[in-house]
Design an enzyme around this catalytic site. Sequence first.
Site, PDB file in Angstrom:
ATOM      1  N   GLU A   1       9.042  -2.875   6.255  1.00  0.00           N
ATOM      2  CA  GLU A   1       9.709  -2.160   5.306  1.00  0.00           C
ATOM      3  C   GLU A   1      10.434  -2.898   4.018  1.00  0.00           C
ATOM      4  OE1 GLU A   1       9.069   0.838   5.661  1.00  0.00           O
ATOM      5  OE2 GLU A   1       8.737   1.216   7.667  1.00  0.00           O
TER       6      GLU A   1
ATOM      7  N   LYS B   1       0.472  -0.585   7.321  1.00  0.00           N
ATOM      8  CA  LYS B   1       1.115  -1.519   7.113  1.00  0.00           C
ATOM      9  C   LYS B   1       1.769  -2.258   8.452  1.00  0.00           C
ATOM     10  CE  LYS B   1       3.709   0.001   4.084  1.00  0.00           C
ATOM     11  NZ  LYS B   1       2.941   1.408   4.335  1.00  0.00           N
ATOM     12  N   SER B   2       2.522  -1.329   9.186  1.00  0.00           N
ATOM     13  CA  SER B   2       3.287  -1.593  10.344  1.00  0.00           C
ATOM     14  C   SER B   2       2.291  -2.068  11.365  1.00  0.00           C
ATOM     15  CB  SER B   2       4.166  -0.509  10.679  1.00  0.00           C
ATOM     16  OG  SER B   2       5.146  -0.391   9.763  1.00  0.00           O
TER      17      SER B   2
ATOM     18  N   GLY C   1       0.948  -1.215   0.045  1.00  0.00           N
ATOM     19  CA  GLY C   1      -0.087  -0.005  -0.088  1.00  0.00           C
ATOM     20  C   GLY C   1       0.909   1.352  -0.102  1.00  0.00           C
ATOM     21  N   THR C   2       0.411   2.386   0.140  1.00  0.00           N
ATOM     22  CA  THR C   2       1.031   3.586   0.201  1.00  0.00           C
ATOM     23  C   THR C   2       1.549   3.847   1.589  1.00  0.00           C
ATOM     24  OG1 THR C   2      -1.008   4.946   0.759  1.00  0.00           O
ATOM     25  CG2 THR C   2      -0.275   4.650  -1.654  1.00  0.00           C
ATOM     26  N   MET C   3       2.089   5.050   1.963  1.00  0.00           N
ATOM     27  CA  MET C   3       2.408   5.405   3.027  1.00  0.00           C
ATOM     28  C   MET C   3       1.026   5.601   4.041  1.00  0.00           C
ATOM     29  SD  MET C   3       5.698   7.547   2.742  1.00  0.00           S
ATOM     30  CE  MET C   3       4.958   9.033   1.937  1.00  0.00           C
ATOM     31  N   ASP C   4       1.042   5.483   5.350  1.00  0.00           N
ATOM     32  CA  ASP C   4      -0.136   5.860   6.072  1.00  0.00           C
ATOM     33  C   ASP C   4      -1.110   4.909   5.938  1.00  0.00           C
ATOM     34  OD1 ASP C   4       1.304   8.024   6.928  1.00  0.00           O
ATOM     35  OD2 ASP C   4       0.507   9.348   5.441  1.00  0.00           O
TER      36      ASP C   4
END
Length: 217
Positions: A87, A15-16, A9-12
């Site tokens: 990451e 994912k984490s 996906g994109t940042m934000d």
Amino acid sequence: MPELVFFSGTMDCGKSTLALQIEHNRSARGLQGMIYTRNDRAGRGKLSSRLGLVTEAVEAADDMDFYAHVVGHLTSGGRVDYVIADEAQFLTSEQIDQLARVVDDLDLDVYAFGITTDFRSKLFPGSQRLMELADRVEVLQVEALCWCGARATHNARTVGGRMVVEGAQVVIGDVDDPRAEVGYEVLCRRHHRRRQTSATAHAAALSPDVLPVDAAR
């Protein structure tokens, strides 16, 4: 059957957070995993979420052999039931092959998390190899939003609030403050193509092309 799963996906887009949730769910049932990360916002050897959650992890250097590392842990008496790699876009193509070998030869599930493209809309080598090898690619459903309110699909790098499209692929910056000297911001395709960030859009709104005039004069 064990799988290599790529959550992208994109940042934000969380994912984490999902990586930490998977770790919590499995460890709560007595399973033990190997957790790897690279260039996490919380520092070396950390897997963290913007929600404030954090856990210990192994910092993955460029020369790390994931397969050898897991085998070494097992042969020294350790236990591994699954592998999490956060990451993953920063990993090399060879390291993704090593993760695939962990699945195929050691019968372990591997969950990789990463953004797909860089600030130039080009695939990261690690993400590209994951898309080539993964048993499943899951696009996260938590939608990050562009400053205009549309669904964000692109990652932008900013320098002093202005979007740039040249430079090294990996530069650590401040995701939470796109006005920082080097920052990152998620944009929809339209505004990524126009190189219009939240800062430049705000500046444009304060400086209209046509100024009001007094019609009576």
